[in-house]
Design a protein around this motif. Sequence first.
Motif, PDB file in Angstrom:
ATOM      1  N   TRP A 247       0.812  -1.214   0.000  1.00  0.00           N
ATOM      2  CA  TRP A 247       0.000   0.000   0.000  1.00  0.00           C
ATOM      3  C   TRP A 247       0.845   1.264   0.000  1.00  0.00           C
ATOM      4  CZ3 TRP A 247       0.203   3.348   4.295  1.00  0.00           C
ATOM      5  CH2 TRP A 247       0.926   2.867   5.385  1.00  0.00           C
ATOM      6  N   ASP A 248       2.095   1.199   0.464  1.00  0.00           N
ATOM      7  CA  ASP A 248       2.946   2.389   0.555  1.00  0.00           C
ATOM      8  C   ASP A 248       4.154   2.312  -0.369  1.00  0.00           C
ATOM      9  OD1 ASP A 248       4.222   0.335   1.855  1.00  0.00           O
ATOM     10  OD2 ASP A 248       4.881   1.546   3.562  1.00  0.00           O
ATOM     11  N   MET A 249       4.129   1.459  -1.383  1.00  0.00           N
ATOM     12  CA  MET A 249       5.307   1.251  -2.224  1.00  0.00           C
ATOM     13  C   MET A 249       5.691   2.514  -2.997  1.00  0.00           C
ATOM     14  SD  MET A 249       3.557  -1.188  -5.146  1.00  0.00           S
ATOM     15  CE  MET A 249       4.951  -1.114  -6.260  1.00  0.00           C
ATOM     16  N   GLY A 250       4.719   3.308  -3.419  1.00  0.00           N
ATOM     17  CA  GLY A 250       5.031   4.523  -4.167  1.00  0.00           C
ATOM     18  C   GLY A 250       5.752   5.561  -3.339  1.00  0.00           C
ATOM     19  N   THR A 251       5.493   5.569  -2.035  1.00  0.00           N
ATOM     20  CA  THR A 251       6.164   6.518  -1.153  1.00  0.00           C
ATOM     21  C   THR A 251       7.668   6.305  -1.164  1.00  0.00           C
ATOM     22  OG1 THR A 251       4.196   6.436   0.253  1.00  0.00           O
ATOM     23  CG2 THR A 251       6.171   7.447   1.189  1.00  0.00           C
ATOM     24  N   GLN A 252       8.099   5.045  -1.315  1.00  0.00           N
ATOM     25  CA  GLN A 252       9.523   4.746  -1.349  1.00  0.00           C
ATOM     26  C   GLN A 252      10.182   5.318  -2.598  1.00  0.00           C
ATOM     27  OE1 GLN A 252       9.740   0.480  -1.054  1.00  0.00           O
ATOM     28  NE2 GLN A 252       8.411   0.396   0.731  1.00  0.00           N
ATOM     29  N   MET A 253       9.409   5.500  -3.673  1.00  0.00           N
ATOM     30  CA  MET A 253       9.954   6.027  -4.918  1.00  0.00           C
ATOM     31  C   MET A 253       9.892   7.544  -5.011  1.00  0.00           C
ATOM     32  SD  MET A 253       8.727   3.492  -7.995  1.00  0.00           S
ATOM     33  CE  MET A 253       9.534   4.540  -9.206  1.00  0.00           C
ATOM     34  N   LEU A 254       9.041   8.173  -4.205  1.00  0.00           N
ATOM     35  CA  LEU A 254       8.749   9.591  -4.397  1.00  0.00           C
ATOM     36  C   LEU A 254       9.991  10.467  -4.291  1.00  0.00           C
ATOM     37  CD1 LEU A 254       6.534  11.686  -4.892  1.00  0.00           C
ATOM     38  CD2 LEU A 254       6.243  11.872  -2.421  1.00  0.00           C
ATOM     39  N   LEU A 255      10.805  10.245  -3.251  1.00  0.00           N
ATOM     40  CA  LEU A 255      12.000  11.059  -3.074  1.00  0.00           C
ATOM     41  C   LEU A 255      12.966  10.879  -4.238  1.00  0.00           C
ATOM     42  CD1 LEU A 255      13.611  12.982  -1.299  1.00  0.00           C
ATOM     43  CD2 LEU A 255      14.560  11.009  -0.102  1.00  0.00           C
ATOM     44  N   LEU A 256      13.080   9.642  -4.736  1.00  0.00           N
ATOM     45  CA  LEU A 256      13.968   9.400  -5.875  1.00  0.00           C
ATOM     46  C   LEU A 256      13.422  10.035  -7.151  1.00  0.00           C
ATOM     47  CD1 LEU A 256      14.964   5.676  -5.242  1.00  0.00           C
ATOM     48  CD2 LEU A 256      16.214   7.745  -4.631  1.00  0.00           C
ATOM     49  N   ILE A 257      12.099  10.068  -7.301  1.00  0.00           N
ATOM     50  CA  ILE A 257      11.490  10.744  -8.452  1.00  0.00           C
ATOM     51  C   ILE A 257      11.832  12.222  -8.434  1.00  0.00           C
ATOM     52  CG2 ILE A 257       9.288  11.464  -9.460  1.00  0.00           C
ATOM     53  CD1 ILE A 257       8.150   8.752  -8.610  1.00  0.00           C
ATOM     54  N   PHE A 258      11.669  12.872  -7.289  1.00  0.00           N
ATOM     55  CA  PHE A 258      11.996  14.291  -7.178  1.00  0.00           C
ATOM     56  C   PHE A 258      13.490  14.532  -7.374  1.00  0.00           C
ATOM     57  CE2 PHE A 258       8.023  15.254  -4.451  1.00  0.00           C
ATOM     58  CZ  PHE A 258       7.313  15.593  -5.588  1.00  0.00           C
ATOM     59  N   ALA A 259      14.315  13.617  -6.849  1.00  0.00           N
ATOM     60  CA  ALA A 259      15.762  13.758  -7.027  1.00  0.00           C
ATOM     61  C   ALA A 259      16.129  13.688  -8.507  1.00  0.00           C
ATOM     62  CB  ALA A 259      16.494  12.674  -6.238  1.00  0.00           C
ATOM     63  N   ALA A 260      15.506  12.755  -9.238  1.00  0.00           N
ATOM     64  CA  ALA A 260      15.787  12.612 -10.665  1.00  0.00           C
ATOM     65  C   ALA A 260      15.352  13.853 -11.441  1.00  0.00           C
ATOM     66  CB  ALA A 260      15.091  11.368 -11.213  1.00  0.00           C
ATOM     67  N   ILE A 261      14.161  14.389 -11.120  1.00  0.00           N
ATOM     68  CA  ILE A 261      13.659  15.578 -11.813  1.00  0.00           C
ATOM     69  C   ILE A 261      14.563  16.775 -11.547  1.00  0.00           C
ATOM     70  CG2 ILE A 261      11.742  17.211 -11.919  1.00  0.00           C
ATOM     71  CD1 ILE A 261       9.878  14.879 -11.280  1.00  0.00           C
ATOM     72  N   THR A 262      14.956  16.961 -10.291  1.00  0.00           N
ATOM     73  CA  THR A 262      15.808  18.092  -9.926  1.00  0.00           C
ATOM     74  C   THR A 262      17.194  17.950 -10.538  1.00  0.00           C
ATOM     75  OG1 THR A 262      14.613  18.210  -7.824  1.00  0.00           O
ATOM     76  CG2 THR A 262      16.647  19.466  -7.993  1.00  0.00           C
ATOM     77  N   LEU A 263      17.712  16.748 -10.533  1.00  0.00           N
ATOM     78  CA  LEU A 263      19.040  16.498 -11.081  1.00  0.00           C
ATOM     79  C   LEU A 263      19.079  16.767 -12.580  1.00  0.00           C
ATOM     80  CD1 LEU A 263      21.927  15.411 -10.692  1.00  0.00           C
ATOM     81  CD2 LEU A 263      21.015  13.113 -10.969  1.00  0.00           C
ATOM     82  N   GLY A 264      18.045  16.312 -13.307  1.00  0.00           N
ATOM     83  CA  GLY A 264      18.030  16.493 -14.748  1.00  0.00           C
ATOM     84  C   GLY A 264      17.663  17.892 -15.183  1.00  0.00           C
ATOM     85  N   GLY A 265      16.906  18.618 -14.363  1.00  0.00           N
ATOM     86  CA  GLY A 265      16.447  19.959 -14.726  1.00  0.00           C
ATOM     87  C   GLY A 265      14.943  20.037 -14.609  1.00  0.00           C
ATOM     88  N   LEU A 266      14.460  20.959 -13.797  1.00  0.00           N
ATOM     89  CA  LEU A 266      13.032  21.043 -13.502  1.00  0.00           C
ATOM     90  C   LEU A 266      12.218  21.278 -14.766  1.00  0.00           C
ATOM     91  CD1 LEU A 266      13.133  23.233 -10.259  1.00  0.00           C
ATOM     92  CD2 LEU A 266      12.811  20.757 -10.436  1.00  0.00           C
ATOM     93  N   GLY A 267      11.157  20.485 -14.927  1.00  0.00           N
ATOM     94  CA  GLY A 267      10.202  20.707 -15.995  1.00  0.00           C
ATOM     95  C   GLY A 267      10.569  20.115 -17.338  1.00  0.00           C
ATOM     96  N   THR A 268      11.697  19.432 -17.456  1.00  0.00           N
ATOM     97  CA  THR A 268      12.077  18.844 -18.724  1.00  0.00           C
ATOM     98  C   THR A 268      12.043  17.323 -18.626  1.00  0.00           C
ATOM     99  OG1 THR A 268      13.966  18.443 -20.193  1.00  0.00           O
ATOM    100  CG2 THR A 268      14.460  19.302 -18.024  1.00  0.00           C
ATOM    101  N   ALA A 269      11.280  16.682 -19.518  1.00  0.00           N
ATOM    102  CA  ALA A 269      11.123  15.234 -19.470  1.00  0.00           C
ATOM    103  C   ALA A 269      12.436  14.517 -19.772  1.00  0.00           C
ATOM    104  CB  ALA A 269      10.051  14.793 -20.463  1.00  0.00           C
ATOM    105  N   PHE A 270      13.209  15.057 -20.712  1.00  0.00           N
ATOM    106  CA  PHE A 270      14.480  14.420 -21.045  1.00  0.00           C
ATOM    107  C   PHE A 270      15.493  14.587 -19.915  1.00  0.00           C
ATOM    108  CE2 PHE A 270      12.609  15.484 -25.232  1.00  0.00           C
ATOM    109  CZ  PHE A 270      12.435  14.181 -25.679  1.00  0.00           C
ATOM    110  N   GLY A 271      15.407  15.675 -19.197  1.00  0.00           N
ATOM    111  CA  GLY A 271      16.238  15.833 -18.009  1.00  0.00           C
ATOM    112  C   GLY A 271      15.860  14.828 -16.941  1.00  0.00           C
ATOM    113  N   ALA A 272      14.558  14.578 -16.798  1.00  0.00           N
ATOM    114  CA  ALA A 272      14.100  13.573 -15.824  1.00  0.00           C
ATOM    115  C   ALA A 272      14.607  12.189 -16.204  1.00  0.00           C
ATOM    116  CB  ALA A 272      12.576  13.577 -15.752  1.00  0.00           C
ATOM    117  N   LEU A 273      14.640  11.890 -17.512  1.00  0.00           N
ATOM    118  CA  LEU A 273      15.182  10.609 -17.973  1.00  0.00           C
ATOM    119  C   LEU A 273      16.652  10.480 -17.607  1.00  0.00           C
ATOM    120  CD1 LEU A 273      15.247   7.996 -19.630  1.00  0.00           C
ATOM    121  CD2 LEU A 273      15.525   9.411 -21.691  1.00  0.00           C
TER     122      LEU A 273
END
Length: 442
Positions: free
Chosen positions: A367-393
Amino acid sequence: MRWVVVVAAALLAAAMVFFSSPASAFAAEAPDTPGGDQEATDYYFGGRIEFEGDPVPDVVISISGNGFDGETVTDAEGRWRLYVPEKEDYVITVDEETLPEGVIVDPAQLPETLEPVQGTTASFEASFGLTNTAIINLFLGEGERQTQSFADQLLVRFVNGLNFGLLLALAAMGAALIFGTTGLSNFAHGEMVTWGAVAALVFTSFWSLPFWLGIALAIVAGGLLGLALDAGLWRPLRRRGLGVVQLMIVSIGLSLALRYTFQFFIGGATYQLPGASPQPIQIGPISLSYIDLISMGVSIVVILGVAYFLLGTRIGKATRAISDNPQLASASGINVDRVIRIVWILAGALAALSGILWAYFRPGVRWDMGTQMLLLIFAAITLGGLGTAFGALLGSLIVGIVVEMSTLWIPSDLKYAGALVVLILILLIRPQGLLGRKERLG
């Protein structure tokens, strides 16, 4: 001066990781009673480790499987106990570094109920019988340990990190598109990931639909959730002129509501999707299952499809235009609300697919599996560049590889901290992210 700051930040981050980690991560100690270092459940594995008739203390034993990991240490009498949440099959591993020099777990004396894991003498598959407990006595013997070279370990972790990074990218690209078009940091995106796995569980296991039909319906359900959230919540709030901070707070509340709704309906147990934990395929030093290969292939195909959508279609080009300048895009005749609606549907479908692949990667649906990914999702988005899908990749691939490869040098409990250290260091050098533009800051 910049490099002085970077080096100082790196040393500070390393010190924080070192001193904030529990002592057990570096020097394990045996509990007063077997299993006393864990939360007791109705199910456990236990036993005794001996060498030439004498007990062997201070041996680290770990267990994994069905989305659960645990660890303990043998006491002065060589006894150990590992509690597990469910009566399922697990993999038990003896840490060879904690064994006496020149000895191994003797394969010839393993009980018939144990199945050694290929490529090692210290890991084996264990299962319960008719009772809720399983007693496993392990006997050590003289022998040469089967170990991987550092280069092989590096290659294995790189491939695992690539697999993890690709499935993380599916969720991160959707969240990045939402941020780029609306400015919303969606804290409920982790629950959209969970929704995909839960829907797949309901369709395939609870309702017994054909596997591929259940998976397809789960992805459709993810898109429908994105549609419902935008139509029923986010669009009305945007029209009322709520600010970014207010919308972010609403997303936090939505995250909590969805998370505990999942818990109410499926409980706190870990469920398995059909075909989870298949027999691995050995490709040199790399051990992959057919599900891992399918997961990586599907992720690559879907990512290429999203790239074509953004670069080769009118709606994709409109999405990028809104991300760059929503006012100018609206003035040029683009229907902003319609494009945002499509982005939410796409993000929901990508999150659902990511959740299904994550359930097989762990494995398990919780039930809480997505919570474990949330911080890594934000880290990936911030690392690649906010608002850019290719940066998130790009950010997802870096995060996934760093998370898996960092376990060569730091305890596995701290592997997510390694990704955040890399994030801090890159942002010190390039605050806008790897593919971001400076005008997006502030």
